[in-house]
Motif scaffolding. Structure first.
Motif, PDB file in Angstrom:
ATOM      1  N   MET A 225       0.837  -1.192   0.000  1.00  0.00           N
ATOM      2  CA  MET A 225       0.000   0.000   0.000  1.00  0.00           C
ATOM      3  C   MET A 225       0.878   1.250   0.000  1.00  0.00           C
ATOM      4  O   MET A 225       1.856   1.326   0.738  1.00  0.00           O
ATOM      5  CB  MET A 225      -0.895   0.008   1.244  1.00  0.00           C
ATOM      6  CG  MET A 225      -1.804   1.219   1.369  1.00  0.00           C
ATOM      7  SD  MET A 225      -2.576   1.360   2.989  1.00  0.00           S
ATOM      8  CE  MET A 225      -3.268  -0.257   3.201  1.00  0.00           C
ATOM      9  N   LYS A 226       0.512   2.226  -0.827  1.00  0.00           N
ATOM     10  CA  LYS A 226       1.267   3.472  -0.902  1.00  0.00           C
ATOM     11  C   LYS A 226       0.336   4.658  -0.648  1.00  0.00           C
ATOM     12  O   LYS A 226      -0.717   4.757  -1.259  1.00  0.00           O
ATOM     13  CB  LYS A 226       1.935   3.614  -2.267  1.00  0.00           C
ATOM     14  CG  LYS A 226       3.006   2.564  -2.539  1.00  0.00           C
ATOM     15  CD  LYS A 226       3.669   2.788  -3.875  1.00  0.00           C
ATOM     16  CE  LYS A 226       4.769   1.746  -4.112  1.00  0.00           C
ATOM     17  NZ  LYS A 226       5.435   1.945  -5.414  1.00  0.00           N
ATOM     18  N   LEU A 227       0.744   5.535   0.269  1.00  0.00           N
ATOM     19  CA  LEU A 227      -0.046   6.711   0.608  1.00  0.00           C
ATOM     20  C   LEU A 227       0.706   7.963   0.159  1.00  0.00           C
ATOM     21  O   LEU A 227       1.885   8.144   0.485  1.00  0.00           O
ATOM     22  CB  LEU A 227      -0.307   6.773   2.116  1.00  0.00           C
ATOM     23  CG  LEU A 227      -1.006   5.561   2.745  1.00  0.00           C
ATOM     24  CD1 LEU A 227      -1.261   5.816   4.226  1.00  0.00           C
ATOM     25  CD2 LEU A 227      -2.306   5.240   2.033  1.00  0.00           C
ATOM     26  N   ALA A 228       0.017   8.831  -0.590  1.00  0.00           N
ATOM     27  CA  ALA A 228       0.594  10.099  -1.041  1.00  0.00           C
ATOM     28  C   ALA A 228       0.350  11.160   0.022  1.00  0.00           C
ATOM     29  O   ALA A 228      -0.795  11.413   0.407  1.00  0.00           O
ATOM     30  CB  ALA A 228      -0.023  10.509  -2.377  1.00  0.00           C
ATOM     31  N   ILE A 229       1.426  11.799   0.464  1.00  0.00           N
ATOM     32  CA  ILE A 229       1.352  12.764   1.561  1.00  0.00           C
ATOM     33  C   ILE A 229       1.745  14.154   1.068  1.00  0.00           C
ATOM     34  O   ILE A 229       2.842  14.348   0.531  1.00  0.00           O
ATOM     35  CB  ILE A 229       2.305  12.366   2.712  1.00  0.00           C
ATOM     36  CG1 ILE A 229       2.149  10.891   3.086  1.00  0.00           C
ATOM     37  CG2 ILE A 229       2.073  13.277   3.914  1.00  0.00           C
ATOM     38  CD1 ILE A 229       0.786  10.513   3.624  1.00  0.00           C
ATOM     39  N   ASP A 230       0.850  15.116   1.256  1.00  0.00           N
ATOM     40  CA  ASP A 230       1.171  16.522   1.010  1.00  0.00           C
ATOM     41  C   ASP A 230       1.962  17.012   2.224  1.00  0.00           C
ATOM     42  O   ASP A 230       1.386  17.480   3.207  1.00  0.00           O
ATOM     43  CB  ASP A 230      -0.118  17.332   0.823  1.00  0.00           C
ATOM     44  CG  ASP A 230       0.140  18.832   0.776  1.00  0.00           C
ATOM     45  OD1 ASP A 230       1.286  19.234   0.496  1.00  0.00           O
ATOM     46  OD2 ASP A 230      -0.824  19.592   1.012  1.00  0.00           O
ATOM     47  N   ALA A 231       3.276  16.891   2.146  1.00  0.00           N
ATOM     48  CA  ALA A 231       4.121  17.176   3.308  1.00  0.00           C
ATOM     49  C   ALA A 231       4.215  18.659   3.641  1.00  0.00           C
ATOM     50  O   ALA A 231       4.639  19.029   4.742  1.00  0.00           O
ATOM     51  CB  ALA A 231       5.523  16.619   3.085  1.00  0.00           C
ATOM     52  N   MET A 232       3.805  19.532   2.701  1.00  0.00           N
ATOM     53  CA  MET A 232       3.934  20.968   2.922  1.00  0.00           C
ATOM     54  C   MET A 232       2.623  21.609   3.359  1.00  0.00           C
ATOM     55  O   MET A 232       2.566  22.821   3.583  1.00  0.00           O
ATOM     56  CB  MET A 232       4.435  21.648   1.647  1.00  0.00           C
ATOM     57  CG  MET A 232       5.710  21.039   1.062  1.00  0.00           C
ATOM     58  SD  MET A 232       7.062  20.882   2.249  1.00  0.00           S
ATOM     59  CE  MET A 232       7.453  22.608   2.532  1.00  0.00           C
ATOM     60  N   GLY A 233       1.562  20.822   3.474  1.00  0.00           N
ATOM     61  CA  GLY A 233       0.267  21.365   3.858  1.00  0.00           C
ATOM     62  C   GLY A 233       0.067  21.361   5.363  1.00  0.00           C
ATOM     63  O   GLY A 233       0.310  20.348   6.024  1.00  0.00           O
ATOM     64  N   GLY A 234      -0.373  22.493   5.921  1.00  0.00           N
ATOM     65  CA  GLY A 234      -0.636  22.561   7.357  1.00  0.00           C
ATOM     66  C   GLY A 234       0.162  23.661   8.032  1.00  0.00           C
ATOM     67  O   GLY A 234       1.192  24.115   7.527  1.00  0.00           O
ATOM     68  N   ASP A 235      -0.300  24.072   9.202  1.00  0.00           N
ATOM     69  CA  ASP A 235       0.349  25.158   9.935  1.00  0.00           C
ATOM     70  C   ASP A 235       1.757  24.785  10.412  1.00  0.00           C
ATOM     71  O   ASP A 235       2.617  25.656  10.549  1.00  0.00           O
ATOM     72  CB  ASP A 235      -0.497  25.546  11.151  1.00  0.00           C
ATOM     73  CG  ASP A 235      -1.877  26.053  10.766  1.00  0.00           C
ATOM     74  OD1 ASP A 235      -2.037  26.472   9.590  1.00  0.00           O
ATOM     75  OD2 ASP A 235      -2.786  26.030  11.610  1.00  0.00           O
ATOM     76  N   TYR A 236       1.982  23.501  10.687  1.00  0.00           N
ATOM     77  CA  TYR A 236       3.262  23.063  11.231  1.00  0.00           C
ATOM     78  C   TYR A 236       3.978  22.101  10.287  1.00  0.00           C
ATOM     79  O   TYR A 236       4.742  21.244  10.718  1.00  0.00           O
ATOM     80  CB  TYR A 236       3.049  22.422  12.602  1.00  0.00           C
ATOM     81  CG  TYR A 236       2.309  23.313  13.564  1.00  0.00           C
ATOM     82  CD1 TYR A 236       2.868  24.509  14.007  1.00  0.00           C
ATOM     83  CD2 TYR A 236       1.029  22.983  14.014  1.00  0.00           C
ATOM     84  CE1 TYR A 236       2.182  25.347  14.869  1.00  0.00           C
ATOM     85  CE2 TYR A 236       0.334  23.824  14.879  1.00  0.00           C
ATOM     86  CZ  TYR A 236       0.911  24.998  15.307  1.00  0.00           C
ATOM     87  OH  TYR A 236       0.226  25.830  16.162  1.00  0.00           O
ATOM     88  N   ALA A 237       3.700  22.268   8.995  1.00  0.00           N
ATOM     89  CA  ALA A 237       4.378  21.449   7.988  1.00  0.00           C
ATOM     90  C   ALA A 237       5.757  22.038   7.681  1.00  0.00           C
ATOM     91  O   ALA A 237       5.939  23.263   7.768  1.00  0.00           O
ATOM     92  CB  ALA A 237       3.536  21.396   6.719  1.00  0.00           C
ATOM     93  N   PRO A 238       6.730  21.183   7.322  1.00  0.00           N
ATOM     94  CA  PRO A 238       6.582  19.727   7.233  1.00  0.00           C
ATOM     95  C   PRO A 238       6.910  18.978   8.528  1.00  0.00           C
ATOM     96  O   PRO A 238       6.823  17.765   8.569  1.00  0.00           O
ATOM     97  CB  PRO A 238       7.595  19.367   6.150  1.00  0.00           C
ATOM     98  CG  PRO A 238       8.703  20.351   6.352  1.00  0.00           C
ATOM     99  CD  PRO A 238       8.032  21.632   6.758  1.00  0.00           C
ATOM    100  N   GLU A 239       7.297  19.702   9.583  1.00  0.00           N
ATOM    101  CA  GLU A 239       7.770  19.046  10.806  1.00  0.00           C
ATOM    102  C   GLU A 239       6.762  18.029  11.350  1.00  0.00           C
ATOM    103  O   GLU A 239       7.079  16.835  11.513  1.00  0.00           O
ATOM    104  CB  GLU A 239       8.087  20.083  11.881  1.00  0.00           C
ATOM    105  CG  GLU A 239       8.569  19.452  13.184  1.00  0.00           C
ATOM    106  CD  GLU A 239       8.872  20.482  14.258  1.00  0.00           C
ATOM    107  OE1 GLU A 239       9.377  20.086  15.329  1.00  0.00           O
ATOM    108  OE2 GLU A 239       8.604  21.680  14.032  1.00  0.00           O
ATOM    109  N   LYS A 240       5.541  18.477  11.653  1.00  0.00           N
ATOM    110  CA  LYS A 240       4.568  17.591  12.280  1.00  0.00           C
ATOM    111  C   LYS A 240       4.059  16.521  11.312  1.00  0.00           C
ATOM    112  O   LYS A 240       3.701  15.420  11.731  1.00  0.00           O
ATOM    113  CB  LYS A 240       3.406  18.407  12.852  1.00  0.00           C
ATOM    114  CG  LYS A 240       3.819  19.394  13.939  1.00  0.00           C
ATOM    115  CD  LYS A 240       4.539  18.672  15.076  1.00  0.00           C
ATOM    116  CE  LYS A 240       5.002  19.647  16.151  1.00  0.00           C
ATOM    117  NZ  LYS A 240       5.785  18.964  17.230  1.00  0.00           N
ATOM    118  N   ILE A 241       4.049  16.856  10.027  1.00  0.00           N
ATOM    119  CA  ILE A 241       3.628  15.866   9.032  1.00  0.00           C
ATOM    120  C   ILE A 241       4.629  14.723   8.995  1.00  0.00           C
ATOM    121  O   ILE A 241       4.265  13.541   9.044  1.00  0.00           O
ATOM    122  CB  ILE A 241       3.500  16.506   7.629  1.00  0.00           C
ATOM    123  CG1 ILE A 241       2.579  17.735   7.677  1.00  0.00           C
ATOM    124  CG2 ILE A 241       2.990  15.462   6.637  1.00  0.00           C
ATOM    125  CD1 ILE A 241       1.178  17.456   8.134  1.00  0.00           C
TER     126      ILE A 241
END
Length: 336
Positions: A1-17
């Protein structure tokens, strides 16, 4: 299974992602994570690259960007390329904690809708404080500010399917969010929707529900338009947080006796806090698109990201999207 992650989305991205991805990676050996974003920033927080692939992107969609324009113009952004990977079959599902409108646009324009679904609904799970189940499903909570009767009926069908197949509820009780419990309450839209849901033999419709009754376990699925649903969701979240803060400050300001009493009640407060923690159920699911899509809150920390990824994995494993598409393919055409 492969999940695509928008690592730059969010207030604390990319750290918390990244931290949330590593938590999920450490628990689920069957998942490979594809992180889309600026490689140098992602690597800054990545401790272990096992089963994690980084796809470098030149840009990201900011929270303040106009959604549709951003998706069309920022074709090399982390969100757009992550959605594109799902469309091309390189990933099985999409996750983002970024711009909600942009995620909706990318899901619709790039991944596409399930045939028979006019408007996908943003679906969330909230705690139920009473009743047989500890949670309930509500949609739409932000995808569609305005809805027609047909849309609300389809939300009921989507919610019914999700509650049955993901939440494990047998014959879910469907309720319509309204400004009164009586059948004749509400504007023409809600009155007509009430009758449409009541006449649908495939739904266990239990009538209207007021917002003050939402957490009391009287329904397993609550149907509403995206504007109302989003407002109610944020009010529920805010009220829960405010009450916990009020209790804490009241105890701290009530002298030695109050503090001792608070210390004795600390285990009980932990139970209350855990019960009201909606994030443990995961993020908001965009039901009605051709692949699983989960949106986490913009301010999500690594634990909330982890829960959303756990939820996304469960959706892929259960073939939720394919089963939902098959269900709509065999369902009689909705009226209105």
């Amino acid at each position: 299974m492969k999940l695509a992650i928008d690592a730059m989305g969010g207030d604390y991205a990319p750290e918390k992602i990244v931290q949330g991805v590593e938590l999920a990676r450490d628990e689920y050996s069957d998942v490979h994570f594809i992180l889309f974003g600026k490689e140098d920033k992602i690597k800054k927080y990545l401790k272990n690259a096992t089963r994690i692939t980084i796809v470098h992107t030149d840009s990201e969609i900011a929270m303040g960007d106009e959604p549709v324009r951003a998706v069309r113009q920022k074709k090399t952004s982390s969100l757009v390329l992550a959605a594109q990977s799902v469309k091309e079959g390189k990933a099985d599902a999409l996750f983002s904690a970024g711009n909600t409108g942009a995620l909706l646009a990318a899901s619709l324009f790039i991944i596409g809708r399930i045939k028979g679904v006019d408007r996908p609904g943003m679906t969330t799970t909230l705690p139920a404080l009473e009743g047989a189940h500890d949670s309930f499903t509500m949609l739409d909570v932000g995808a569609n500010a305005e809805s027609k009767v047909k849309n609300l009926q389809q939300f009921a069908v989507l919610g019914n399917f999700y509650s049955t197949n993901v939440m494990g509820v047998t014959n879910p009780r469907i309720a319509l969010l309204n400004n009164g419990a009586e059948e004749d309450k509400g504007d023409p839209l809600h009155k007509e929707t009430y009758q449409t849901l009541k006449d649908d033999p495939n739904l266990n419709f239990v009538g209207n529900i007021e917002s003050r009754e939402l957490l009391n376990g009287k329904a397993d699925v609550v149907v509403t338009d995206g504007f109302t649903g989003n407002a109610v969701l944020k009010n529920t979240e805010g009220t829960a947080l405010s009450m916990l803060k009020l209790l804490k400050h009241t105890i701290l300001d009530s002298g030695i006796q109050g503090k001792l009493g608070g210390l004795l009640l600390k285990p009980a407060f932990k139970i209350v806090q855990n019960k009201m923690d909606y994030s443990k159920h995961g993020g908001a699911v965009l039901l009605g698109v051709k692949a699983p899509v989960v949106k986490a809150h913009g301010s999500s920390n690594e634990i909330q990201v982890y829960h959303a990824l756990r939820q996304l994995r469960s959706m892929v494993n259960s073939n939720l999207t394919k089963n939902l598409a098959d269900y709509f393919a065999t369902r009689p055409t909705d009226k209105n």
